[in-house]
Write a protein that holds these residues in place. Structure first.
Motif, short mmCIF file in Angstrom:
data_model
loop_
_atom_site.label_atom_id
_atom_site.label_comp_id
_atom_site.label_asym_id
_atom_site.label_seq_id
_atom_site.Cartn_x
_atom_site.Cartn_y
_atom_site.Cartn_z
N LEU A 1 0.69 -1.09 0.04
CA LEU A 1 0.23 -0.09 0.13
C LEU A 1 1.06 1.23 0.12
CD1 LEU A 1 -2.66 1.36 0.24
CD2 LEU A 1 -2.44 1.30 2.59
N ALA A 2 0.68 1.80 -0.96
CA ALA A 2 1.59 3.14 -1.02
C ALA A 2 0.72 4.36 -0.02
CB ALA A 2 1.43 3.91 -2.46
N VAL A 3 1.92 4.90 0.71
CA VAL A 3 1.46 5.92 1.75
C VAL A 3 2.17 7.15 1.32
CG1 VAL A 3 1.32 6.57 4.06
CG2 VAL A 3 1.09 4.01 3.37
N LEU A 4 1.20 8.33 1.21
CA LEU A 4 1.64 9.69 0.96
C LEU A 4 1.55 10.28 2.18
CD1 LEU A 4 3.00 11.64 -0.99
CD2 LEU A 4 0.64 12.22 -1.80
N ASP A 5 2.34 10.56 2.91
CA ASP A 5 2.46 11.28 4.29
C ASP A 5 2.60 12.79 4.21
OD1 ASP A 5 1.73 11.43 6.95
OD2 ASP A 5 3.83 11.26 7.63
N GLY A 6 1.87 13.63 4.85
CA GLY A 6 2.16 14.93 5.07
C GLY A 6 1.97 15.80 3.65
N PHE A 7 0.77 15.39 3.15
CA PHE A 7 0.36 16.11 1.84
C PHE A 7 0.30 17.61 2.11
CE2 PHE A 7 -3.06 17.86 -0.90
CZ PHE A 7 -2.56 17.66 -2.11
N ASN B 1 -3.81 4.79 -10.48
CA ASN B 1 -4.64 3.89 -10.61
C ASN B 1 -4.67 2.80 -9.32
OD1 ASN B 1 -6.05 4.69 -12.86
ND2 ASN B 1 -4.69 3.77 -14.06
N LEU B 2 -3.70 2.88 -8.64
CA LEU B 2 -3.19 1.99 -7.58
C LEU B 2 -3.93 2.67 -6.15
CD1 LEU B 2 0.45 1.11 -8.38
CD2 LEU B 2 -1.61 -0.20 -8.95
N PRO B 3 -4.20 1.69 -5.28
CA PRO B 3 -4.58 2.06 -4.02
C PRO B 3 -3.68 3.14 -3.41
CG PRO B 3 -4.87 -0.35 -4.37
CD PRO B 3 -3.86 0.28 -5.47
N LEU B 4 -3.85 4.18 -2.63
CA LEU B 4 -3.07 5.30 -2.28
C LEU B 4 -3.75 5.60 -0.96
CD1 LEU B 4 -0.66 7.09 -2.30
CD2 LEU B 4 -2.16 8.46 -3.59
N LEU B 5 -2.94 5.47 0.26
CA LEU B 5 -3.27 6.32 1.54
C LEU B 5 -2.80 7.52 1.50
CD1 LEU B 5 -4.57 6.13 4.21
CD2 LEU B 5 -2.76 5.03 5.23
N LEU B 6 -3.54 8.64 1.61
CA LEU B 6 -3.08 10.04 1.85
C LEU B 6 -3.23 10.67 3.13
CD1 LEU B 6 -1.97 12.52 0.13
CD2 LEU B 6 -4.37 12.97 0.02
N THR B 7 -2.18 11.00 3.72
CA THR B 7 -2.45 11.78 5.16
C THR B 7 -2.36 13.15 5.07
OG1 THR B 7 -0.20 11.45 5.94
CG2 THR B 7 -1.84 9.48 6.20
N SER B 8 -3.08 13.99 5.73
CA SER B 8 -3.16 15.42 5.72
C SER B 8 -3.94 16.00 6.66
CB SER B 8 -3.57 15.85 4.24
OG SER B 8 -3.59 17.36 4.30
N ARG B 9 -3.48 17.34 6.86
CA ARG B 9 -4.28 18.04 7.69
C ARG B 9 -5.52 18.48 7.14
NH1 ARG B 9 -0.53 21.58 12.05
NH2 ARG B 9 0.84 20.03 12.50
N LYS C 1 -13.83 17.55 -3.39
CA LYS C 1 -15.36 17.02 -3.31
C LYS C 1 -15.20 15.47 -3.96
CE LYS C 1 -16.97 21.75 -4.89
NZ LYS C 1 -17.68 22.33 -5.99
N PRO C 2 -16.46 14.65 -3.22
CA PRO C 2 -16.27 13.26 -3.58
C PRO C 2 -16.61 12.99 -4.90
CG PRO C 2 -17.81 13.98 -1.74
CD PRO C 2 -17.26 15.19 -2.32
N SER C 3 -17.15 14.03 -5.66
CA SER C 3 -17.17 13.71 -7.22
C SER C 3 -15.97 13.92 -7.90
CB SER C 3 -18.37 14.88 -7.87
OG SER C 3 -17.89 16.02 -7.58
N GLU C 4 -14.88 14.40 -7.34
CA GLU C 4 -13.81 14.46 -8.16
C GLU C 4 -12.62 13.41 -8.28
OE1 GLU C 4 -11.88 17.58 -6.08
OE2 GLU C 4 -12.89 19.35 -7.43
N GLY C 5 -13.50 12.22 -7.59
CA GLY C 5 -12.79 10.94 -7.83
C GLY C 5 -11.68 10.59 -6.61
N LEU C 6 -11.78 11.10 -5.68
CA LEU C 6 -10.99 10.88 -4.66
C LEU C 6 -11.82 10.43 -3.40
CD1 LEU C 6 -8.10 13.55 -4.41
CD2 LEU C 6 -8.10 11.01 -4.94
N PHE C 7 -11.63 9.52 -2.41
CA PHE C 7 -12.44 9.11 -1.25
C PHE C 7 -12.58 10.40 -0.36
CE2 PHE C 7 -14.42 6.04 1.09
CZ PHE C 7 -14.10 6.29 2.58
N PRO C 8 -13.73 10.50 0.05
CA PRO C 8 -14.05 11.66 0.76
C PRO C 8 -13.14 11.89 1.91
CG PRO C 8 -15.89 10.26 0.84
CD PRO C 8 -15.00 9.88 -0.12
#
Length: 491
Positions: free
Chosen positions: A6-12, A31-39, A47-54
């Motif tokens: 699982l790719a993790v992008l920390d500190g966006f 296209n691959l699963p990605l975990l994005l962490t951010s403030r 927005k949910p409609s933009e293709g990213l998980f809310p």
């Protein structure tokens, strides 16, 4: 798990703010699963409609979270037992409330790692309030973070002692607090100034102090250079007199110009800028307006500085001529000559700098990838500007007087103009004066990068921030100006 990665992008949220949109567009194409962490504030426009998980917003920590982080330590076993007993004990409830935030849970780990006994945190006699308990945990953070034994992977060249690191971090925190004269500078969450901007460090010193420091350095460097040139063509006593007069004249002139530029921010004298040396880009109207806005402060500052230089240098020459029993008409001519030279030189400097605004544009920190990137860009611009001023004035003065004097005068003008920029102020105050006065280390950039790596600071584009406003405020409160240790590294 199961052979999957699982790719993790920390500190966006630590990238430059103006890059958020482009970065999210590129992530949507991933296209691959990605975990994005951010403030949360960095993702407010998503927005949910933009293709990213809310997204999932983390809530306050629970007892299970504390047990996972602290349960492996024998020192916390009995404390965790009392916290889980739901006995209604005031001291236990107070500690439970403190540990519900990630910051304080991290502070609790640091407290124990630095030798603190978790049992003492439940003593009501020592910690009668939640604020006192938080303060005790925060006190242990810097000693734990900068302990060389607990951080063996840190390179030796960056092993600053906890005492010195705490003092320098306290200065940075105090710098931010002094930028907050009233509550209007707080955001919607009640948080005060966060950005540690390299071009603003040192500005909590009084303006007269900054004028003296900037003028003294400029006078010493430029005056010495001029005297060395005069030593090639004049007798040593005359060269020494020339050095003294130039140090005083140039120092007073550019010290005054520093104060003038600080009071009148039109033209963005001390703001980072970028050069736009290209035909296409900003419209001619925008560039013309920038030149008009810069004309008065830059020409006015140059003329004022030139007058000061002419009065000081011309007065010194006049006094020297009187000591040689020269006739009064000659003394008056000598004084008037230098007064005219100083005025014309200052006027020329201001005009050149005002015209240079045609090629400038304000650099936006939120568009810069890093503080180092913006600093290097501004350094290049300053060197180009200083070289242009030095060349123009040096050629003009050398043609009117002598070639040797023109070289020295051009060099003096270039150094003086360099101090009237964001990068020049950084060099004079942050790289020289603040380390000399023991407020910051000599290797400021290395210290800031190291503090970011240790988790004390975070980086957002071209600025640094404290990881948490509560930590910033605590370091500012603990900072004591008289306690200024000498720089060095712990052994």
């Amino acid at each position: 798990m199961g052979g999957h990665v699982l790719a993790v992008l920390d500190g966006f949220d630590e990238m430059a703010k103006d890059l958020y949109g482009d970065a999210l567009r590129h992530l949507r194409a991933f296209n691959l699963p990605l975990l994005l962490t951010s403030r949360p504030e960095a993702l407010k426009g998503v927005k949910p409609s933009e293709g990213l998980f809310p997204g999932i917003e983390l809530t306050k920590l629970t007892f299970d979270d504390w047990s996972t982080r602290l349960g492996d330590s024998a020192g916390w076993a009995s404390v965790l037992g009392r916290l889980n007993s739901h006995s209604g004990e005031p001291a236990a409830e107070r500690l439970a409330n403190v540990l519900r935030t990630p910051l304080m849970l991290t502070m609790a780990e640091a407290f124990h790692a630095s030798g603190g006994d978790p049992e003492c945190l439940l003593k009501p006699a020592e910690f009668s309030s939640q604020g006192a308990l938080e303060k005790r945990l925060l006190d242990a953070f810097v000693p734990r973070t900068y302990d060389p034994i607990l951080n063996p992977s840190v390179p030796k060249r960056r092993r600053w002692s906890a005492e010195r690191a705490g003092h320098w971090l306290g200065y940075l925190a105090t710098h931010l607090k002094k930028q907050e004269p009233d509550a209007q500078k707080r955001d919607a969450d009640g948080i005060g100034p966060q950005d540690v901007e390299w071009w603003q460090l040192g500005t909590n010193m009084s303006l007269p102090t900054r004028m003296v420091v900037s003028g003294a350095l400029c006078g010493l460097v430029s005056g010495t250079a001029v005297a060395l040139v005069h030593a090639l063509i004049n007798a040593p006593p005359l060269a020494l007199l020339s050095m003294l007069l130039n140090v005083l004249g140039i120092g007073l002139a550019f010290g005054l110009m520093h104060g003038f530029a600080s009071k009148i921010e039109a033209g963005g004298t001390f703001k980072p800028s970028r050069m736009q040396i290209r035909v296409h880009g900003e419209s001619r109207a925008v560039r013309s307006r920038r030149v008009r806005e810069s004309l008065l402060p830059r020409v006015g500052g140059g003329l004022a500085g030139g007058l000061i230089f002419g009065i000081v240098f011309g007065g010194g020459v006049a006094v020297y001529a009187m000591l040689l029993y020269c006739p009064w008409p000659l003394v008056a001519v000598l004084f008037g000559n230098w007064l005219a030279v100083g005025s014309l030189t200052g006027l020329g400097t201001g005009i050149v700098l005002a015209l240079a605004a045609w090629l400038e544009t304000d650099a936006k920190p939120e568009e810069s990838a890093s503080a180092t990137d913006l600093l290097r860009t501004n350094r290049t611009i300053v060197l180009v500007q200083a070289a242009a001023v030095g060349l123009v004035l040096g050629l003009g003065y050398g043609t009117a007087v002598t070639h040797f004097n023109g070289f020295a005068f051009g060099l003096a003008a270039a150094v003086g103009v360099g101090t009237l920029t964001a990068w020049g102020r950084w060099v004079v105050l942050v790289r020289l004066w603040l380390p000399l006065s023991r407020r910051l280390p000599w290797r400021v950039n290395a210290f800031l990068d190291d503090a970011r790596a240790r988790g004390v600071l975070r980086q957002v584009g071209a600025v640094h921030q404290f990881r948490h406003a509560r930590l910033r405020d605590h370091l500012a409160e603990a900072h004591r100006q008289p306690e200024q240790p000498t720089e060095g590294r712990s052994r």
